[in-house]
Motif scaffolding. Structure first.
Motif, mmCIF file in Angstrom:
data_model
loop_
_atom_site.group_PDB
_atom_site.id
_atom_site.type_symbol
_atom_site.label_atom_id
_atom_site.label_comp_id
_atom_site.label_asym_id
_atom_site.label_seq_id
_atom_site.Cartn_x
_atom_site.Cartn_y
_atom_site.Cartn_z
ATOM 1 N N GLU A 157 0.845 -1.190 0.000
ATOM 2 C CA GLU A 157 0.000 0.000 0.000
ATOM 3 C C GLU A 157 0.880 1.240 0.000
ATOM 4 O O GLU A 157 1.809 1.358 0.796
ATOM 5 N N SER A 158 0.588 2.186 -0.890
ATOM 6 C CA SER A 158 1.368 3.415 -0.939
ATOM 7 C C SER A 158 1.033 4.279 0.271
ATOM 8 O O SER A 158 -0.044 4.152 0.862
ATOM 9 N N PRO A 159 1.937 5.210 0.665
ATOM 10 C CA PRO A 159 1.634 6.102 1.792
ATOM 11 C C PRO A 159 0.353 6.902 1.586
ATOM 12 O O PRO A 159 -0.417 7.101 2.522
ATOM 13 N N ALA A 160 0.116 7.361 0.336
ATOM 14 C CA ALA A 160 -1.099 8.133 0.071
ATOM 15 C C ALA A 160 -2.344 7.276 0.256
ATOM 16 O O ALA A 160 -3.345 7.714 0.836
ATOM 17 N N ASP A 161 -2.286 6.021 -0.245
ATOM 18 C CA ASP A 161 -3.438 5.134 -0.087
ATOM 19 C C ASP A 161 -3.651 4.761 1.374
ATOM 20 O O ASP A 161 -4.790 4.630 1.839
ATOM 21 N N LEU A 162 -2.550 4.581 2.102
ATOM 22 C CA LEU A 162 -2.665 4.269 3.520
ATOM 23 C C LEU A 162 -3.344 5.410 4.268
ATOM 24 O O LEU A 162 -4.254 5.191 5.082
ATOM 25 N N LEU A 163 -2.913 6.649 3.980
ATOM 26 C CA LEU A 163 -3.524 7.803 4.637
ATOM 27 C C LEU A 163 -5.003 7.898 4.283
ATOM 28 O O LEU A 163 -5.849 8.152 5.151
ATOM 29 N N ASP A 164 -5.319 7.686 3.017
ATOM 30 C CA ASP A 164 -6.715 7.733 2.588
ATOM 31 C C ASP A 164 -7.551 6.697 3.339
ATOM 32 O O ASP A 164 -8.653 6.980 3.805
ATOM 33 N N ARG B 259 -9.696 6.561 11.656
ATOM 34 C CA ARG B 259 -8.621 6.197 12.591
ATOM 35 C C ARG B 259 -7.672 7.393 12.661
ATOM 36 O O ARG B 259 -6.562 7.392 12.138
ATOM 37 N N PHE B 260 -8.151 8.440 13.325
ATOM 38 C CA PHE B 260 -7.489 9.737 13.259
ATOM 39 C C PHE B 260 -6.126 9.749 13.945
ATOM 40 O O PHE B 260 -5.235 10.494 13.541
ATOM 41 N N ASP B 261 -5.966 8.970 14.997
ATOM 42 C CA ASP B 261 -4.692 8.965 15.705
ATOM 43 C C ASP B 261 -3.571 8.481 14.780
ATOM 44 O O ASP B 261 -2.515 9.115 14.665
ATOM 45 N N GLU B 262 -3.808 7.366 14.095
ATOM 46 C CA GLU B 262 -2.802 6.836 13.170
ATOM 47 C C GLU B 262 -2.614 7.769 11.978
ATOM 48 O O GLU B 262 -1.487 7.996 11.516
ATOM 49 N N ALA B 263 -3.730 8.309 11.465
ATOM 50 C CA ALA B 263 -3.637 9.213 10.316
ATOM 51 C C ALA B 263 -2.826 10.460 10.664
ATOM 52 O O ALA B 263 -2.003 10.924 9.868
ATOM 53 N N GLN B 264 -3.039 10.995 11.864
ATOM 54 C CA GLN B 264 -2.318 12.201 12.258
ATOM 55 C C GLN B 264 -0.819 11.941 12.382
ATOM 56 O O GLN B 264 -0.001 12.786 11.996
ATOM 57 N N GLN C 266 1.823 13.972 10.256
ATOM 58 C CA GLN C 266 2.847 14.750 10.950
ATOM 59 C C GLN C 266 4.232 14.444 10.404
ATOM 60 O O GLN C 266 5.077 15.343 10.275
ATOM 61 N N ARG C 267 4.477 13.174 10.070
ATOM 62 C CA ARG C 267 5.781 12.826 9.490
ATOM 63 C C ARG C 267 5.988 13.551 8.159
ATOM 64 O O ARG C 267 7.082 14.032 7.868
ATOM 65 N N ARG C 268 4.932 13.630 7.349
ATOM 66 C CA ARG C 268 5.044 14.343 6.074
ATOM 67 C C ARG C 268 5.292 15.830 6.298
ATOM 68 O O ARG C 268 6.101 16.450 5.598
ATOM 69 N N MET C 269 4.618 16.402 7.275
ATOM 70 C CA MET C 269 4.816 17.826 7.553
ATOM 71 C C MET C 269 6.202 18.081 8.129
ATOM 72 O O MET C 269 6.837 19.097 7.825
ATOM 73 N N ASP C 270 6.692 17.167 8.952
ATOM 74 C CA ASP C 270 8.050 17.307 9.487
ATOM 75 C C ASP C 270 9.091 17.266 8.373
ATOM 76 O O ASP C 270 10.175 17.849 8.498
ATOM 77 N N ASP C 271 8.748 16.575 7.271
ATOM 78 C CA ASP C 271 9.649 16.506 6.116
ATOM 79 C C ASP C 271 9.503 17.717 5.202
ATOM 80 O O ASP C 271 10.119 17.770 4.137
ATOM 81 N N GLY C 272 8.655 18.670 5.591
ATOM 82 C CA GLY C 272 8.529 19.908 4.827
ATOM 83 C C GLY C 272 7.325 19.993 3.922
ATOM 84 O O GLY C 272 7.170 20.980 3.188
ATOM 85 N N ASP C 273 6.445 19.000 3.926
ATOM 86 C CA ASP C 273 5.266 19.021 3.061
ATOM 87 C C ASP C 273 4.245 20.001 3.631
ATOM 88 O O ASP C 273 3.740 19.816 4.741
ATOM 89 N N ARG C 274 3.914 21.056 2.886
ATOM 90 C CA ARG C 274 2.935 22.057 3.326
ATOM 91 C C ARG C 274 1.741 22.081 2.382
ATOM 92 O O ARG C 274 1.111 23.118 2.169
ATOM 93 N N ASP C 275 1.414 20.931 1.820
ATOM 94 C CA ASP C 275 0.258 20.832 0.939
ATOM 95 C C ASP C 275 -0.995 21.279 1.702
ATOM 96 O O ASP C 275 -1.247 20.812 2.816
ATOM 97 N N CYS D 157 -8.585 18.596 10.709
ATOM 98 C CA CYS D 157 -9.775 17.790 11.003
ATOM 99 C C CYS D 157 -9.446 16.674 11.992
ATOM 100 O O CYS D 157 -10.190 16.429 12.947
ATOM 101 N N ALA D 158 -8.337 15.984 11.755
ATOM 102 C CA ALA D 158 -7.954 14.876 12.629
ATOM 103 C C ALA D 158 -7.683 15.370 14.048
ATOM 104 O O ALA D 158 -8.131 14.768 15.030
ATOM 105 N N LEU D 159 -6.953 16.476 14.169
ATOM 106 C CA LEU D 159 -6.647 17.022 15.491
ATOM 107 C C LEU D 159 -7.924 17.439 16.217
ATOM 108 O O LEU D 159 -8.053 17.238 17.433
ATOM 109 N N ALA D 160 -8.875 18.017 15.483
ATOM 110 C CA ALA D 160 -10.144 18.410 16.104
ATOM 111 C C ALA D 160 -10.884 17.195 16.640
ATOM 112 O O ALA D 160 -11.436 17.215 17.746
#
Length: 558
Positions: A93-100, A107-112, A116-125, A134-137
């Motif tokens: 499973e690709s990371p994008a498909d896993l997140l989807d 399963r917001f805890d795992e999704a977040q 977060q790992r993607r954002m830590d790597d600089g992704d600001r999509d 949404c997940a944090l809320a």
């Protein structure tokens, strides 16, 4: 059913453009990132100059306008060379498909953690940032959710209609950040390029709460497991209410009649139409409660995004959350978000009530009243202008003190016969009066401060209610546990009045002196009203049979 966080793939094209541009070096002569950073710095300096002389909404508006200019640079700059052909699909499973998949499964805890790992790597999509908000809320991390929501807008997210309709953001609706974003959207829309313009509102994807519940609890109903299913009253919108309880047949029917009657009253008095979507109302088994109610002191919860109401018993918490259910359905239908003091005050009011023979409703003081009265007497009750302006988060941080106060305010409205008029004015003035102050003034025909003074005087003159059972007070002489639809007798004290009348250990009491008893709090209030040696009818269940016995209360400790 997919969670609402993943309803924003339509702007994925813009996200792909931004990801391509990030691969260009900042010094490249045609780099949109280089030009955008220069413009972002200009906006940052402008915000820095404004920060000490503007309000929060103006500050946010400036930041968002800057974000539009940055996003516009991305859209108008030449693209880098086309991405190389994708390699053959891997069986993993690709990371994008896993997140989807995680977001769709809520399963917001795992999704977040993955986001977060993607954002830590600089992704600001912007879509990534939005889904993270949404997940944090939904995880209850409200301050982090507000910060992430602002970040997603500054990064270029512009689907404000979807943001308004997204139930996963419900926990932060009353926050200052969310309100400022909604206030600033008009200015942003006016400056946004057409490619970033908001799209027409789409109907919110709604989960199937009944299918999910049955999937989680597949057992057939028995006395020790499974759930009994039923619909609300047909022909009046009640068919969209689906009940799942572990109660016996008679108690289930009693609960259903109570909610059907309450729903009819609430629709007539305030909310108009019934819910448009299927909503689950569940009395949860004690063994299942931890899955839905995190702490033992939480008696019930309505989660609008899941269209699911869960209560530990058929008493005050069920009535409280049922008002929320119908209130949220109306707010969504008319596009309003009422202040938190109104939401909780109205719901708390219906914790203790009864319908008179003429169909009108009478509200009784409950265990919250004395708390509110002590605050008024000690002059520690919050002034209304401050109370009405509180965000949802600020209200919940002081919930133990504020719930009693807002219930007493609504009880006062009802005593003054202004409750329904207040609510009508609230709906009429919601766009110009977000905190409800002018609705109070219009309903009473007086300034807010004068109405508040009358409430404080009424609270003091009314006097405290008897909500305790002390030595020498009237007592039934029993200790009890909650039983979902009543209280189960655990033991008898010495010279117990209930034991003398013929009740037994294990009997489930559900009514005392005409007052419904569905949990220990209601039992305490019912017994506190008794008079020594004055017989009272006690209704109870023994095995599958419902019985009634007269009991003469005795003085506790004698």
């Amino acid at each position: 059913m997919p969670g609402s966080c993943q309803r924003h793939r339509a702007i994925a094209g813009r996200a792909r453009i931004q990801r391509r541009m990030r691969r260009l070096p900042a010094s490249h002569p045609t780099s949109a990132c280089g030009r955008a950073r220069g413009r972002e710095g200009m906006i940052g300096r402008m915000i820095g100059r404004m920060i000490h002389r503007t309000n929060f909404a103006q500050l946010l508006r400036a930041a968002m306008v800057g974000a539009v200019l940055i996003a516009a640079s991305f859209l108008t700059a030449p693209l880098a060379a086309a991405d190389p052909p994708s390699p053959p699909a891997d069986i993993r499973e690709s990371p994008a498909d896993l997140l989807d998949r995680l977001l769709r499964a809520r399963r917001f805890d795992e999704a977040q953690r993955l986001m977060q790992r993607r954002m830590d790597d600089g992704d600001r999509d912007p879509v990534l940032l939005y889904n993270s908000a949404c997940a944090l809320a939904q995880l209850g991390q409200l301050q982090a959710a507000e910060k992430r929501l602002l970040e997603c807008v500054k990064a270029g997210f512009r689907d404000f209609d979807a943001m308004e309709a997204d139930d996963d953001l419900e926990p932060v609706r009353a926050s200052r950040t969310y309100e400022a974003i909604m206030e600033a959207r008009t200015a942003i829309d006016a400056r946004a390029p057409s490619a970033l313009a908001p799209r027409p509102r789409r109907k919110t994807l709604v989960p199937d709460p009944v299918a999910q519940w049955k999937s989680d609890h597949p057992e057939e109903y028995r006395s020790d497991k499974g759930y009994r299913y039923d619909h609300g009253e047909e022909g009046n919108g009640g068919e969209n209410l689906v009940y799942a309880t572990f109660l016996d047949e008679a108690s289930h029917a009693r609960m259903k009649r109570m909610l059907d009657e309450l729903a009819t009253h609430l629709r007539r008095a305030y909310f108009g139409k019934p819910p448009e979507d299927i909503v689950l109302v569940a009395i949860v088994r004690p063994a299942d409660a931890k899955k839905y109610l995190e702490r033992a002191e939480v008696r019930g919860m309505y989660l609008h995004s899941a269209r699911r109401l869960v209560s530990r018993d058929a008493g005050q918490s069920l009535q409280h959350e049922f008002v929320h259910l119908l209130h949220f359905a109306q707010m969504e239908r008319i596009g309003q978000r009422h202040p938190i003091w109104v939401q909780e005050g109205l719901a708390s009011l219906y914790e203790d009530y009864e319908f008179r023979a003429d169909g009108s409703v009478e509200f009784h003081p409950n265990i919250r009243f004395n708390i509110a009265r002590r605050q008024v007497v000690s002059k520690t009750a919050k002034h209304w202008d401050q109370l009405f302006a509180l965000s949802g988060e600020a209200f919940m941080q002081d919930a133990e003190r504020l719930y009693p106060e807002v219930r007493s305010i609504f009880e006062f409205f009802a005593r003054e016969k202004k409750l329904e008029e207040f609510y009508r004015q609230l709906c009429n003035t919601a766009t110009t009066d977000p905190d409800g102050s002018s609705a109070v003034e219009k309903a009473f025909g007086e300034p807010l401060a004068r109405v508040e003074d009358r409430w404080r005087k009424w609270m003091i003159e009314r006097g405290a209610i008897d909500d305790s059972i002390d030595q020498n007070d009237a007592s039934l002489g029993i200790t009890v546990d909650d039983a979902g639809d009543g209280v189960r007798i655990r033991s008898f004290v010495l010279k117990s009045a209930a034991k003398a009348a013929g009740l037994r250990v294990g009997d489930v009491i559900f009514e005392v002196g005409g007052s419904p008893v569905r949990n220990r709090d209601e039992m305490q209030l019912a017994v506190a009203r008794l008079v020594i040696s004055t017989p009272v009818e006690v209704k109870f269940r023994r095995d599958e049979q419902e019985l009634t016995l007269p009991v003469s209360p005795r003085a506790l400790g004698r």
